[in-house]
Every structure is written in C-alpha cells, then in structure tokens.
Design an enzyme around this catalytic site. Sequence first.
Site, PDB file in Angstrom:
ATOM      1  N   PHE B 126       0.861  -1.182   0.000  1.00 26.00           N
ATOM      2  CA  PHE B 126       0.000   0.000   0.000  1.00 26.00           C
ATOM      3  C   PHE B 126       0.891   1.224   0.000  1.00 26.00           C
ATOM      4  O   PHE B 126       2.098   1.128   0.242  1.00 26.00           O
ATOM      5  CB  PHE B 126      -0.879  -0.011   1.266  1.00 26.00           C
ATOM      6  CG  PHE B 126      -2.342  -0.273   1.005  1.00 26.00           C
ATOM      7  CD1 PHE B 126      -2.754  -1.349   0.260  1.00 26.00           C
ATOM      8  CD2 PHE B 126      -3.311   0.580   1.538  1.00 26.00           C
ATOM      9  CE1 PHE B 126      -4.112  -1.587   0.038  1.00 26.00           C
ATOM     10  CE2 PHE B 126      -4.661   0.347   1.322  1.00 26.00           C
ATOM     11  CZ  PHE B 126      -5.068  -0.720   0.578  1.00 26.00           C
ATOM     12  N   GLN B 248      -8.858  13.713   4.551  1.00 26.68           N
ATOM     13  CA  GLN B 248      -8.179  13.006   3.473  1.00 26.68           C
ATOM     14  C   GLN B 248      -9.050  12.927   2.225  1.00 26.68           C
ATOM     15  O   GLN B 248     -10.207  12.509   2.297  1.00 26.68           O
ATOM     16  CB  GLN B 248      -7.830  11.586   3.918  1.00 26.68           C
ATOM     17  CG  GLN B 248      -7.167  10.762   2.828  1.00 26.68           C
ATOM     18  CD  GLN B 248      -6.479   9.543   3.392  1.00 26.68           C
ATOM     19  OE1 GLN B 248      -7.102   8.515   3.597  1.00 26.68           O
ATOM     20  NE2 GLN B 248      -5.201   9.669   3.667  1.00 26.68           N
ATOM     21  N   HIS B 250      -9.251  10.879  -0.980  1.00 28.37           N
ATOM     22  CA  HIS B 250      -8.706   9.643  -1.541  1.00 28.37           C
ATOM     23  C   HIS B 250      -8.479   9.857  -3.030  1.00 28.37           C
ATOM     24  O   HIS B 250      -9.353  10.376  -3.719  1.00 28.37           O
ATOM     25  CB  HIS B 250      -9.677   8.486  -1.309  1.00 28.37           C
ATOM     26  CG  HIS B 250      -9.055   7.141  -1.509  1.00 28.37           C
ATOM     27  ND1 HIS B 250      -8.700   6.672  -2.763  1.00 28.37           N
ATOM     28  CD2 HIS B 250      -8.709   6.176  -0.634  1.00 28.37           C
ATOM     29  CE1 HIS B 250      -8.164   5.458  -2.629  1.00 28.37           C
ATOM     30  NE2 HIS B 250      -8.155   5.138  -1.353  1.00 28.37           N
ATOM     31  N   LEU B 260     -15.552   4.400  -3.596  1.00 27.80           N
ATOM     32  CA  LEU B 260     -14.124   4.187  -3.417  1.00 27.80           C
ATOM     33  C   LEU B 260     -13.578   3.099  -4.343  1.00 27.80           C
ATOM     34  O   LEU B 260     -14.192   2.063  -4.534  1.00 27.80           O
ATOM     35  CB  LEU B 260     -13.869   3.780  -1.964  1.00 27.80           C
ATOM     36  CG  LEU B 260     -12.459   3.324  -1.590  1.00 27.80           C
ATOM     37  CD1 LEU B 260     -11.493   4.494  -1.634  1.00 27.80           C
ATOM     38  CD2 LEU B 260     -12.463   2.717  -0.193  1.00 27.80           C
ATOM     39  N   GLU B 263      -6.853   1.659  -2.821  1.00 25.47           N
ATOM     40  CA  GLU B 263      -5.444   1.885  -3.093  1.00 25.47           C
ATOM     41  C   GLU B 263      -4.760   0.553  -3.430  1.00 25.47           C
ATOM     42  O   GLU B 263      -3.712   0.518  -4.076  1.00 25.47           O
ATOM     43  CB  GLU B 263      -4.824   2.489  -1.836  1.00 25.47           C
ATOM     44  CG  GLU B 263      -3.393   2.906  -1.942  1.00 25.47           C
ATOM     45  CD  GLU B 263      -2.992   3.731  -0.704  1.00 25.47           C
ATOM     46  OE1 GLU B 263      -3.707   4.670  -0.351  1.00 25.47           O
ATOM     47  OE2 GLU B 263      -1.971   3.391  -0.095  1.00 25.47           O
ATOM     48  N   ARG B 294      -1.341   9.424   0.260  1.00 24.75           N
ATOM     49  CA  ARG B 294      -2.576   9.768  -0.448  1.00 24.75           C
ATOM     50  C   ARG B 294      -2.692  11.256  -0.722  1.00 24.75           C
ATOM     51  O   ARG B 294      -3.195  11.657  -1.775  1.00 24.75           O
ATOM     52  CB  ARG B 294      -3.785   9.310   0.379  1.00 24.75           C
ATOM     53  CG  ARG B 294      -3.995   7.828   0.287  1.00 24.75           C
ATOM     54  CD  ARG B 294      -5.171   7.378   1.123  1.00 24.75           C
ATOM     55  NE  ARG B 294      -5.358   5.939   0.988  1.00 24.75           N
ATOM     56  CZ  ARG B 294      -6.225   5.230   1.689  1.00 24.75           C
ATOM     57  NH1 ARG B 294      -6.987   5.820   2.591  1.00 24.75           N
ATOM     58  NH2 ARG B 294      -6.335   3.933   1.498  1.00 24.75           N
ATOM     59  N   HIS B 361     -12.653  11.375   1.823  1.00 27.38           N
ATOM     60  CA  HIS B 361     -12.644   9.975   2.242  1.00 27.38           C
ATOM     61  C   HIS B 361     -12.588   9.770   3.752  1.00 27.38           C
ATOM     62  O   HIS B 361     -13.234   8.874   4.290  1.00 27.38           O
ATOM     63  CB  HIS B 361     -11.428   9.297   1.596  1.00 27.38           C
ATOM     64  CG  HIS B 361     -11.306   7.836   1.866  1.00 27.38           C
ATOM     65  ND1 HIS B 361     -12.325   6.946   1.582  1.00 27.38           N
ATOM     66  CD2 HIS B 361     -10.298   7.096   2.380  1.00 27.38           C
ATOM     67  CE1 HIS B 361     -11.932   5.715   1.912  1.00 27.38           C
ATOM     68  NE2 HIS B 361     -10.721   5.779   2.413  1.00 27.38           N
ATOM     69  N   ARG B 405      -3.615  10.157   6.834  1.00 27.03           N
ATOM     70  CA  ARG B 405      -3.648   8.748   7.214  1.00 27.03           C
ATOM     71  C   ARG B 405      -3.070   7.891   6.098  1.00 27.03           C
ATOM     72  O   ARG B 405      -3.309   8.137   4.916  1.00 27.03           O
ATOM     73  CB  ARG B 405      -5.084   8.315   7.491  1.00 27.03           C
ATOM     74  CG  ARG B 405      -5.237   6.840   7.756  1.00 27.03           C
ATOM     75  CD  ARG B 405      -6.621   6.483   8.218  1.00 27.03           C
ATOM     76  NE  ARG B 405      -7.637   6.538   7.181  1.00 27.03           N
ATOM     77  CZ  ARG B 405      -7.786   5.650   6.203  1.00 27.03           C
ATOM     78  NH1 ARG B 405      -6.957   4.626   6.090  1.00 27.03           N
ATOM     79  NH2 ARG B 405      -8.753   5.780   5.323  1.00 27.03           N
TER      80      ARG B 405
END
Lengths: 248, 594
Positions: B126, B248, B250, B260, B263, B294, B361, B405
Amino acid sequence: MAAKTLEVNMYRYNPEEDKFPYIKQYKIEKPAKDIMVLDLLHLLKEQDESISYRRSCREGVCGSDGMNINGKNGLACITPLSSVLKKNKIELRPLPGLPVIRDLVVDMTEFYVQYEKIKPFLQNSTTAPEQERLQSPEDRDKLDGLYECILCACCSTSCPSFWWNPDKFLGPAALLQAYRFLADTRDLKTNERLEDLSDPFSVYRCHGIMNCVSVCPKGLNPNKAIGEIKKMLLKDKKEIITTDGAMN
Amino acid sequence: MTNYNSSNIKTLEFDALIIGGGGSGMRASLELAKSGLKTAVVSKVFPTRSHTVSAQGGITCAIQSADPNDDWRWHMYDTVKGADYIGDQDAIEYLCSEGPKAVFELEHMGLPFSRFENGRIYQRPFGGQSKDYGKGGQAARTCAAADRTGHALLHTLYQNNVKEGTNFLNEWFAVDIVKNAKNEVTGVIAFSIEYGEVAYLKAQSTVMATGGAGRIYASTTNALINTGDGLAMALRAGYPAQDMEMWQFHPTGIYGAGSLVTEGCRGEGGYLINKDGERFMERYAPNVKDLAGRDVVARSMVLEILEGRGCGENNDHIYLKLDHLGADVLNAKLPGICELSRTFAHVDPIYEPIPVVPTCHYMMGGTPTNINGQAFNRIDGTDSIIPGLFAAGEAACVSVHGANRLGGNSLLDLVVFGRATGMFIQEDLKSGGGVKSSDKDDIDSALDRLNKLNNSDNGYETAEVKKELQQCMQNYFGVFRRGEYMKKGLDELQEIREKVDQLHLKDKSNAFNTSRVEAIELQNLFEVAEATAISAYSRDESRGAHARDDFPDRDDERWLCHSLYDPLSKSVAKRDVNFSPSEVEAFPPIVRTY
C-alpha cells in the site's frame, strides 16, 4: 411529452395514519441520465418527505436497501432505472413476506433470528496459536461465494418456502452462512452444526425453486450451498447407519 | 407534539454505552460483553450496515507474513512520516506494536483473510509503506480479504458479538449527550427509529464510536450515514475537536459516483495516467510513484487536471489503469472493484481504465482522546479528562493519523483502539471509577434540540440546506485551500447556520421517520463542517492533507502541533504533539518526500 415523465407506483403505509397499505402514484420528470433506483427515491423524498426507506452505503455492500422493484427483489442502490423501467413505469414495494413497519421498511427480526440460529461464528476450541491459524489458499477459496453475503434478505424474502415457514425453515441467507462455516477448515463443530440442521424443516424445506439465485445482488448461489449441506447431511446419515450396523 | 422532559421519558441504565455499531464500536463491545458489565451498543443502522463494511484494501500491520523480517517500528516510522509529523508518537507506537495481536485475534474469530501459499495471511503493498525506515524499498504490509476486508472484518465482529450475547439497540438514534453540572457525561438522549420512543440511556461510560462525517462534502466515498453524530454531540456539549482541518481526499473515487476504488489497485500494480497516457506520478514521486502518500497523489492528480491534462470530454478526471494486470489477478485480488466499476463507471477494468477523481474519504481529526479512549478537554493549557466520555475509531483523534492517514491504518485503528477502550472501561468500572448522575435539568436540556425540531411549524427544508452546506465545503475547503476563499466559505457558513437552526420537520410521525433522523444528521454535519472551516482557516501553513495555495510550505516553527477547536469560543488553540514513545526513539520531523 408523456415519454419524459416517469410514473412511480409506491407501496405506502404508515401505521399511525393508515388502516391499510395503499399504492401511491408519483409522477416525476425522467432524469436526463440513467440513475439508480435509490437516487429516484431520494428525488421523490425531496417532494414528499414522508416516504420511508432504509439506505446506507449506496454502493451495494451494506445490504440496507433491499426492496421489491417491479416484482423482483433487489438493492435499490445498484439497480439502474434503465434495467427495470417498463414503459416508463416502475413499482416499488417492500420485501415480501416480512411484516411492514412503514412504506418500504420491513421488520427483519425473523430473518436475523434465523441467521443467529446457525451459530454464525467460527467455533474452534483448540488453543489458538500465537499467530494466525494456517489455511491453504485452496481451502480459503472454498469460502468464496459464501462469506460475501451482505444480509440484505433479498433471497430469503423471495423464497416461497421461507414465506410458508419463516420460523422453521432457515431460508437461503442463513443456510448460505451455515455452509460458510461448514466449509471453513478452521471450524471444528461440523458434526454439531449438521446435527442442528438435520430436522425436516431447517434445510429440507428447500425445494430448489432457485428464486434466491435469481435475485441475489451479489451473484451468490445459496441453492448450491444448500445442495452441499444436503450432501453432507446424507453422508452423515450413512455413517451413522454404518456405525449402528457394525455395533449390531 | 409532546414536549419530552425527564419525567415523561423512560431511563434505561447501563454500565457502558457504545454509540455506533461499526468496527471500533463492536470491537469495544466485544471486550465489554465478555466482562459481564451491562453494556449496550446503540446503532442507527443494523450493525453490518455500518460504514466499516465499505473498507476494501485491507488492514496494515507488521505481522511478518509477506516479509518474515518486517518490523512494527518500520510501520511506526511510515505512519509518523505519513502523518507529516503531527501524529502522537506514543499512540502510533501503541497502534503498530499492539497491531499484530489485534489482527491475529480477528483471524482467530474467523475473519476469512486471503492466504499465501504457506497458509499465512496475504499482505499487499500500500502507499507510504517502506522497509527499514524508508531505506529498504517498498513493503507489503496490508493484510487483506480480497478487496472486501472491511466487510469481512465487520461481519466477523458482529458474529462474535452474537456469540458473546452483546446487547444491541439497533436502529436507535442518539441525539445529544447528557452531562451534569460537573461537566461529566452520564449517557445520551436517544430514540428508537422504529417506534419513535424517546429514552435517556444512562451509563457510567459512554463511547462515541460514530465514525466519520464525509457527508459534509458534496463528493465523498462515505456512506450516507456518515454524518459525524458523536463528534457533533460532543461539540454541542462544549467539548473540543482536534485537527479538524485534516480531511483526506482519496485519490481514487469513481468519477461522478464517489464510490471508493481501493489503493490496493495500485498496490497490485495498477497506475494512474493522464489524457496523454502518461504515468504522471513518476514526475511527482520518482521513487514510489503511485504509492506515495494519499495527500501527495491526490494533489498531483488535481494539478494534472488544472493544467489541462485531465481525461474525458471535460478534462476533469484521471484514469486508473488496471487492464495490464490481466483478468486472473483482477478476479482473484480485486473482484469487488471490478463489480463496482462495472456498476458505477460502466467500465470493465479488465479492458478499460477506470475514471477516477480525488474524493473526500476520511476525517483525521475528531474528539481528542488518549490511548485508553478517554476524551479530554483543554483547561488552562493542560489536558483534562472528561469523566464518562470516550471515543474510538474515526470519531476520535488519538492521534495516529496526524495530517494524513496511511491506507490500511484505519481498520487497524478501529480494532486496536476499540479493544483498548473496552479493556480500559472494564478495569475502570471494576475498580470503582465512574458512577455519576445527572439531575432533571441536565436531562431536559439535552432534550431541547429534539423538542425544538418536533415543534417546528415552518422553516427550511433539510434536503436543500444539506446541498448548500455540502457545496460550500466542496468549493472552499477542498484539496487546495486559500485564505480569501475560505473566508468566503466561512461567511456562507454563517448564513447556513441560521437555516440549520430553523429546519422545518413536516412529518411529525413516530414510526420509522427518516426525515427526523436526516434533520438531526444535518445539524450534526453542520457542527463538523464549522469546526473544519474554522480550523482550516487558522492553520496558515501546508501540512499533509491541508494544502494552502497562499502558504505552500510546512512551517514547523509555528505549526508542528495539533489544532484544538473550542466550540464555545469558536476559536483554535495549539496543542503539543507527543514525541515520547516509550520503547523507541522518537522520529524527528524531516522533509517529507516520496
């Protein structure tokens, strides 16, 4: 132009105001682009805030908005209008076979009770290792098509056997989960689970009508899982008979 | 309508009350159900409908499966860096070191993790993950159940709560906190959505596990139910919120729909391209490319679009290319994404790229808590525990995510701090902590909002005001921010505040009245939006997800700290970041590049 108007016939019932449920007709301008049935409901609720329905994720993974759309159960949020409209008409009703709380909201208690009956949790009383329990990818693959269930109840409420015996027949959703744990190599209560399912109603009221398969919004196949359970039950029976025979 | 007051509503009494049936709430309740304490989970939806269900890619944790030499300290380093150095290092240390235990517990509970050939849990790469403190290349640290990890985790937690006999108040909606004259929390006012019955849920410990509030923005990956209820209740009760400017975006929300796209797609080898087919992340993050933080990826995408290299007719989105991975990998590792993409983007990723755009997100901010989940207030420059109030998961700011995050860290946050909160309450109550009560006036004033709404006979419509609010936040507090625009946004919020205070609830019925719920949710969204706007306007630097055109640089001298929003004065104070982990040396702030 009439073709640009949508006719929505919606099941309405508010226990505080209505003696009986009724169908209310709404006319709404047909949206320029294809939208989901849930989006249509949002538009209608802006007109008439008394309309009640459940919704959460709006992407087909939470299972809140199962309903009967033009006669077929499905999730409103992933059903495009274009796929269900008939002559610019659409009929929305609550999931069949469960008590209606209000409008498109049903009381799902009976459905959840059946789910809980199958002991929907891993049972393994051996001491857990410090790390994870190992499972081969092949064994893990056996859970595919089972664990993805979102408990939307589209299947069970489309099943005539569940309509007849919602208290004794577990229904396709609960049985799919029953098999999910039977199929899990980490679960050690196979015999007990089968024993619990061996009465004439829990599993055997399934007559392979296959409505569950045709409506599942996740493309799962409860009928196949039920078939597997039946095979296991049969095998279990044979073993018991053989054992008894040997003892005699 | 009836005016509710302390004498005409019933009281239900518990030792511990958990508001929210998502990952953190059900992990806390599991701990408490086993303890014999009288516990209830209050959830406005049936628990498996909670937003945790939508988490896809996985739960990041150094379980040493993909790499037997992996180290939780490396995970800690990545998380501190990802947070742009305003994550609390004691909390991040706890998250990363306790993580493996919490993940193995989930596996023992039955979570159907995907597996490697050796039978161990499958882990995928990730963004923002490294080996050896950033020196050893890309790590693969995110434990996954295909791309349905959140669903698998939430159902597993629900199943185990069923096993332990947890008491659920499903489809009950918490309205406001009841607190006494000593500013201690003694439970909440709530009503049954099904029947409309109102009750005072009294408890010695109340945990806000109510998740995020992504619905303050017009475009979000969040579920419709993510309206920040717990945080808003705390704000209305006068308790602070921390780091609220940190939202955040995304990188990959489906263009137009907001859903969504994990990732994990990029972790499995997918990458982003602009209209020229260029893999542009090579320019912005030469080392890790599409697997940068991100915030970095989202900003790069917006820049591509602003500079005219966006895709589609209006050059307003980016393509996520996956087809080169082949049907087998996509079907095995990313089946949910294929499904979502076909449904919402009308694109089959096996053959075509998915149109995506940065989408709101995750809320890094929230109710400030310590590692035990205890919420605190700031009095005369020191932290002061609020007796009876706890928070966990996205609703809380503990703070492990700081200004940005890392992917896969939210699910870990849920289980680690849900568990920690449950364990602490158990100890606390058994050793006689707690026992507080409120008098009639306290209960009556917590009923004010509900009564006012129920008695409204004119005013504004929820749906319209909600759109205004969401558009305002989207326009002025998005990926890039600027002082003068934010000022405009703040002015607009003033006008919206008046409307939110005068919502008209036409439907006064009791049975499953979702309009009442939505009106209260809008009021909650507003509280969170206002805290966000004021905090964002205050922080005049760029850090993590908070990117200001007018202050493009990070300013450690002035802003290496948390922002603490006080809802009473509507002002922002600064609070020190913790740089004192117990076992390892603290990671000092350095320039953050990928």
